[in-house]
Design an enzyme around this catalytic site. Structure first.
Site, PDB file in Angstrom:
ATOM      1  CG  HIS A  71     -17.333  57.442  21.292  1.00 38.39           C
ATOM      2  ND1 HIS A  71     -17.783  58.307  22.238  1.00 38.39           N
ATOM      3  CD2 HIS A  71     -16.363  56.430  21.786  1.00 38.39           C
ATOM      4  CE1 HIS A  71     -17.032  57.949  23.429  1.00 38.39           C
ATOM      5  NE2 HIS A  71     -16.486  57.016  23.218  1.00 38.39           N
ATOM      6  CD  GLU A  74     -12.941  53.960  21.688  1.00 44.19           C
ATOM      7  OE1 GLU A  74     -12.327  53.880  22.582  1.00 44.19           O
ATOM      8  OE2 GLU A  74     -12.980  55.219  21.083  1.00 44.19           O
ATOM      9  CG  HIS A  75     -17.736  52.257  23.430  1.00 44.63           C
ATOM     10  ND1 HIS A  75     -17.921  52.047  25.145  1.00 44.63           N
ATOM     11  CD2 HIS A  75     -17.236  53.238  23.359  1.00 44.63           C
ATOM     12  CE1 HIS A  75     -17.320  53.197  25.424  1.00 44.63           C
ATOM     13  NE2 HIS A  75     -16.937  53.934  24.389  1.00 44.63           N
ATOM     14  CD  GLU A 151     -15.801  57.189  26.820  1.00 45.71           C
ATOM     15  OE1 GLU A 151     -14.771  57.496  26.332  1.00 45.71           O
ATOM     16  OE2 GLU A 151     -16.523  56.419  26.360  1.00 45.71           O
TER      17      GLU A 151
END
Length: 439
Positions: A71, A74-75, A151
């Site tokens: 994750h 992805e950022h 998030e």
């Protein structure tokens, strides 16, 4: 009549396949030096083009010390490279009216861009610059930790997200597929930049990369641009490298179900109810039967769940059934939201409908479901993003790519007896009940 495209096993090198698809579309697959796989679908008359860079690694693949890395990456890949800042990346797509984004799943990660066909060279250059040359600076890492925590907090405020996450954990508890894709606040706070960098260097390699492009594309040109971009990014595209293999779809899944999960949220007005069980793998030969079963049970406004629980009794606003497959297994469930005092009744009716499906369906239900699936399938594949995504999943998961005509034929071949047998299978499985709502 179009024929199924049997994708060469991921371990093959130097392979090049071409086959015509529906209405003049052409799918091609090549394996470049370094083991990079490139799949394209050229669609006549389409001016958009969507590019995807797939890494066959998701949240399930994280080593304990790398938990949360998928994750994070992805950022972080959008935060800049040696050649571009985060603003440069954003401006490249904004100035041509394009879009770029990424998605992280349990079994893969994809960075993609959608542009008009003449801007595809730019999209390839930018996306592959991100994949090969991410900076992963400490300052960016520290800032994105806060963004990811926000998030996760946003997701935790959504009871629909919460109940689906807890349901998956309850069905697949103890197995890596039961872990949340985005991690938890504890995991995100604990992971270090060095761990994320190690995960990046281990998995972001030529043999693990799959490039898919669909729309107004030329296969040979895409292959040449991909090779140039990867070389410019410093990757060694040595000949003879074998692409990474596909997952073992027959690997056993050992997980203990948690039959009842209750989460009290005093601020909620509704109770969210989810009843379900272990489902089916993405490659199960009954997947078209499952699609028909799901459409009849809870796939639309004419479905049994919608008609019985909402239309006849007015107990819910939203009620549906769903399946979420993975390589070896999956989950299948029925969801509804209602006032807390009606939660027991809604869950009872869900169970009744699961049992009733095992008693059989009517010929009219079967035909209506087939029409619903056929129409939604064709409409879903009318854009270049959907075609690009289909190529990536075919290469990563299925090992073959069916034409639209073949997919429709498979759906139309489903029988009443097949649906009844599948329904009996699902009804016989141990169930999990999850609720999120007021006390």
């Amino acid at each position: 009549m179009p024929h199924m495209l049997p994708l060469v096993h991921a371990g093959a090198i130097g392979s090049d396949l071409t086959i015509e698809q529906d209405h003049g579309a052409v799918v091609r697959r090549s394996v470049l030096p370094g083991g990079v796989r490139v799949l394209t679908e050229q669609i006549p008359g389409m001016r958009s083009a969507t590019l995807g860079a797939w890494i066959g690694v998701g949240s399930r693949d994280e080593a304990p010390e790398h938990a949360g890395s998928t994750h994070f990456l992805e950022h972080l890949l959008f935060k800049g490279t040696a050649r571009r800042s985060a603003l440069d990346i954003a401006e490249e797509f904004d100035r041509v009216g394009g879009e770029s984004n990424a998605l992280t799943g349990k079994e893969y990660t994809c960075y993609y861009a959608r542009v008009i066909d003449t801007d595809l060279p730019m999209a390839i250059d930018v996306i592959l610059d991100m994949v090969t040359g991410a900076r992963l600076d400490q300052a960016d890492f520290d800032m994105e930790r806060g963004v990811i925590l926000e998030e996760l907090a946003m997701n935790e405020d959504d009871p629909g997200d919460v109940i689906h996450e807890r349901f998956t954990e309850a069905v697949l508890g103890g197995h890596v597929l039961g872990r949340p894709i985005g991690g938890t606040p504890e995991i995100i706070n604990a992971v270090t930049r060095d761990a994320v960098r190690e995960h990046y260097r281990e998995h972001y390699t030529p043999e693990g990369l799959i490039i898919t492009a669909a729309g107004g594309v030329d296969h040979d040109a895409v292959c040449a641009m991909v090779a140039d971009a990867l070389t410019r990014g410093g990757w060694d595209l040595a000949p003879g490298i074998v692409p990474a293999g596909r997952r073992d779809r027959f690997a056993p899944v050992e997980a203990t179900l948690d039959p009842e999960v209750r989460i009290t949220r005093h601020e909620l007005e509704q109770a969210h109810v989810l009843l379900g069980t272990r489902g089916f793998s993405a490659t199960d030969e009954r997947r078209s039967v499952l699609a028909v079963y799901n459409a009849i049970l809870g796939g639309g406004m004419s479905s049994r769940l919608f008609q019985e629980i909402r239309e006849k009794r007015g107990l819910t606003y939203s009620v549906y059934s769903f399946g979420a497959p993975s390589t070896e297994t999956g989950v299948f469930g029925v969801y509804g939201a209602c006032i807390a005092s009606k939660a027991d009744e809604v869950e009872r009716l869900m169970a009744v409908e699961l049992e009733r499906m095992a008693d059989g369906i009517t010929a009219s239900e079967l035909e209506r479901a087939k029409g619903q699936i056929a129409g939604s399938m064709v409409l879903r594949l009318e854009d270049s993003y959907s075609r690009m995504s289909r190529l990536g999943k075919a290469e990563l998961v299925f090992g073959d790519l069916w034409s639209i005509a073949e997919m429709l034929d498979d759906v139309h071949a489903v029988t009443v007896d097949q649906v009844r047998a599948l329904a009996a299978d699902i009804a016989s499985r141990e169930r999990v009940s999850v609720r999120v709502g007021p006390a």
